[in-house]
Design an enzyme around this catalytic site. Structure first.
Site, PDB file in Angstrom:
ATOM      1  N   LYS A  56     -78.428 -17.003  75.722  1.00  0.00           N
ATOM      2  CA  LYS A  56     -78.420 -16.370  77.039  1.00  0.00           C
ATOM      3  C   LYS A  56     -79.271 -17.069  78.094  1.00  0.00           C
ATOM      4  CE  LYS A  56     -76.151 -12.156  76.437  1.00  0.00           C
ATOM      5  NZ  LYS A  56     -76.167 -11.903  75.012  1.00  0.00           N
ATOM      6  N   SER A  81     -79.660  -5.138  76.255  1.00  0.00           N
ATOM      7  CA  SER A  81     -80.201  -4.641  74.990  1.00  0.00           C
ATOM      8  C   SER A  81     -81.226  -5.621  74.435  1.00  0.00           C
ATOM      9  CB  SER A  81     -79.079  -4.445  73.981  1.00  0.00           C
ATOM     10  OG  SER A  81     -78.508  -5.682  73.661  1.00  0.00           O
ATOM     11  N   GLU A 207     -65.449  -9.489  67.319  1.00  0.00           N
ATOM     12  CA  GLU A 207     -66.294  -8.362  67.702  1.00  0.00           C
ATOM     13  C   GLU A 207     -66.421  -7.386  66.537  1.00  0.00           C
ATOM     14  OE1 GLU A 207     -64.709  -6.396  71.167  1.00  0.00           O
ATOM     15  OE2 GLU A 207     -62.714  -6.275  70.301  1.00  0.00           O
ATOM     16  N   GLY A 211     -66.358  -1.404  67.455  1.00  0.00           N
ATOM     17  CA  GLY A 211     -66.191  -1.456  68.912  1.00  0.00           C
ATOM     18  C   GLY A 211     -65.258  -2.572  69.320  1.00  0.00           C
ATOM     19  N   ASP A 213     -63.245  -3.131  71.722  1.00  0.00           N
ATOM     20  CA  ASP A 213     -62.733  -2.942  73.089  1.00  0.00           C
ATOM     21  C   ASP A 213     -62.116  -4.221  73.642  1.00  0.00           C
ATOM     22  OD1 ASP A 213     -65.757  -3.487  73.069  1.00  0.00           O
ATOM     23  OD2 ASP A 213     -65.130  -4.137  75.061  1.00  0.00           O
ATOM     24  N   SER A 307     -74.816 -17.206  67.577  1.00  0.00           N
ATOM     25  CA  SER A 307     -75.217 -16.975  68.962  1.00  0.00           C
ATOM     26  C   SER A 307     -76.683 -16.598  69.148  1.00  0.00           C
ATOM     27  CB  SER A 307     -74.315 -15.911  69.585  1.00  0.00           C
ATOM     28  OG  SER A 307     -74.308 -14.745  68.791  1.00  0.00           O
TER      29      SER A 307
HETATM   30  C1  LIG Z   1     -75.160 -11.381  74.362  1.00  0.00           C
HETATM   31  C2  LIG Z   1     -74.900 -11.801  72.983  1.00  0.00           C
HETATM   32  C3  LIG Z   1     -73.604 -11.866  72.454  1.00  0.00           C
HETATM   33  C4  LIG Z   1     -72.386 -11.426  73.236  1.00  0.00           C
HETATM   34  O1  LIG Z   1     -72.190 -12.201  74.409  1.00  0.00           O
HETATM   35  P1  LIG Z   1     -71.212 -11.693  75.570  1.00  0.00           P
HETATM   36  O2  LIG Z   1     -71.335 -12.727  76.614  1.00  0.00           O
HETATM   37  O3  LIG Z   1     -71.690 -10.355  76.014  1.00  0.00           O
HETATM   38  O4  LIG Z   1     -69.853 -11.598  74.979  1.00  0.00           O
HETATM   39  C5  LIG Z   1     -73.449 -12.341  71.175  1.00  0.00           C
HETATM   40  N1  LIG Z   1     -74.504 -12.699  70.418  1.00  0.00           N
HETATM   41  C6  LIG Z   1     -75.771 -12.644  70.879  1.00  0.00           C
HETATM   42  C7  LIG Z   1     -76.866 -13.041  69.977  1.00  0.00           C
HETATM   43  C8  LIG Z   1     -76.013 -12.196  72.175  1.00  0.00           C
HETATM   44  O5  LIG Z   1     -77.268 -12.127  72.623  1.00  0.00           O
END
Ligand SMILES: *Cc1c(COP(=O)(O)O)cnc(C)c1O
Length: 321
Positions: A56, A81, A207, A211, A213, A307
């Protein structure tokens, strides 16, 4: 290039220049065991080793770096979150901008502490009862701050896509690229980069089962909102994809699959035991789909985005026990 979409490859390429020297160029790891289990060649892009512990920082820095002097003076506000919160807090402090973060009361203690540690002001809300977007909108109006949401913003989406540029530069064209999906910022950015750099690459999102969606929204061609899902994947508890992310997902993504919480936990164990990697539950989504054979990948070169790695050690221990 589809000029009707909110971001183009050039936006992702420019974001990549903007974040150079700020975000880490994270490693891409392989595992013979994982390849043997799946019959594919897997390339794990390790954003669990990114600054703030998740991808992020890429989108957050790309967004705040483009603020006007007036916006810089007013500060940035967001809801999250956790991982986006830390990313906004760090990016803002690097750029000398004041940050306010609206965060669920039950967010991981490490995430809240880290966000405050970067100098952001944290305000709490109830994730099952209150609408954080409304809280943030009111704050922005009262205090003249600029909202940078966790996914539904072209600069955030473009920033997240920079990891796919790095991955494909490093390992060459992929047959398949798989990322987690919350609100779709990560997937829309990565799809934009991959479609350009490896046009034949199939692109999938994953996902939590609880959820789905994004899966429903793609099937219907419009945003489907759900109640906040109960899942161990706490960074993918978004209630819907966004108005900016959905058109990109519709245009570029081949499909969305889902995995169960149990499959996420099994995958967390695999990374810890076999690859010595600490990956948070949400960070395991893409890999879990691969290990659970949700996609036909035999013989293919597959990029998998890990991620994030932000999970309290006590929670990690409880989940894998
Ligand atoms: C935010 C996040 C996601 C999901 O990313 P989006 O851009 O909301 O789809 C997945 N994994 C981690 C670790 C995240 O912090």
């Amino acid at each position: 290039m589809d000029t009707t979409l909110p971001i183009s490859f050039d936006d992702v390429a420019r974001a990549h220049q903007r974040i150079a020297g700020v975000a880490h160029r994270t490693p891409v790891l392989r595992s013979r065991t994982a390849d043997a289990l799946t019959g594919a060649q897997l390339f794990f892009k390790c954003e669990n080793q990114q600054r703030v512990g998740a991808f992020k920082i890429r989108g957050a820095y790309n967004a705040i770096a483009q603020f006007t002097p007036e916006q810089r003076a007013g500060g940035v506000v967001t809801f999250s979150s956790g991982n986006h919160a830390q990313a906004i807090a760090l990016a803002a402090s690097l750029l000398g901008v004041k940050a306010t973060v609206v965060m669920p009361h039950d967010a991981a203690a490490t995430k809240r502490a880290a966000t405050e540690g970067y100098g952001a002001q944290v305000l709490g809300y109830d994730r099952y009862r209150e609408d954080p977007e409304a809280i943030v909108r009111a704050l922005a109006e009262e205090r003249g701050m600029t909202v940078i949401p966790p996914f539904d913003h072209p600069h955030v989406m473009a920033g997240q896509g920079t990891l796919a540029i790095e991955l494909i530069e490093e390992v060459g064209a992929l047959d398949v690229l798989i990322t987690p999906v919350g609100g779709g910022g990560l997937l829309s950015g990565c799809a934009t980069a991959a479609r350009h750099l490896a046009p034949r690459c199939a692109i999938y999102g994953v996902e939590p089962e609880a959820g789905n969606d994004a899966q429903q929204s793609l099937a219907r061609g419009e945003i489907v909102r759900i109640d906040t899902p109960h899942t161990v994947a706490d960074a993918a508890q978004s209630r819907s994809v966004g108005r900016h992310t959905l058109p990109v997902l519709r245009a570029l993504v081949d499909g969305i699959v889902t995995v169960s919480d149990a499959q996420l936990v099994e995958t967390m164990k695999f990374f810890a035991a076999r690859m010595k990697l600490l990956v948070e539950p949400t960070g395991c989504l893409a890999a879990a789909a691969v290990f659970a054979h949700k996609l036909e990948l035999r013989g293919k070169r597959v990029g998998i985005v890990l991620s994030g790695g932000n999970v309290d050690l006590a929670r990690f221990a409880a989940l894998v026990a």
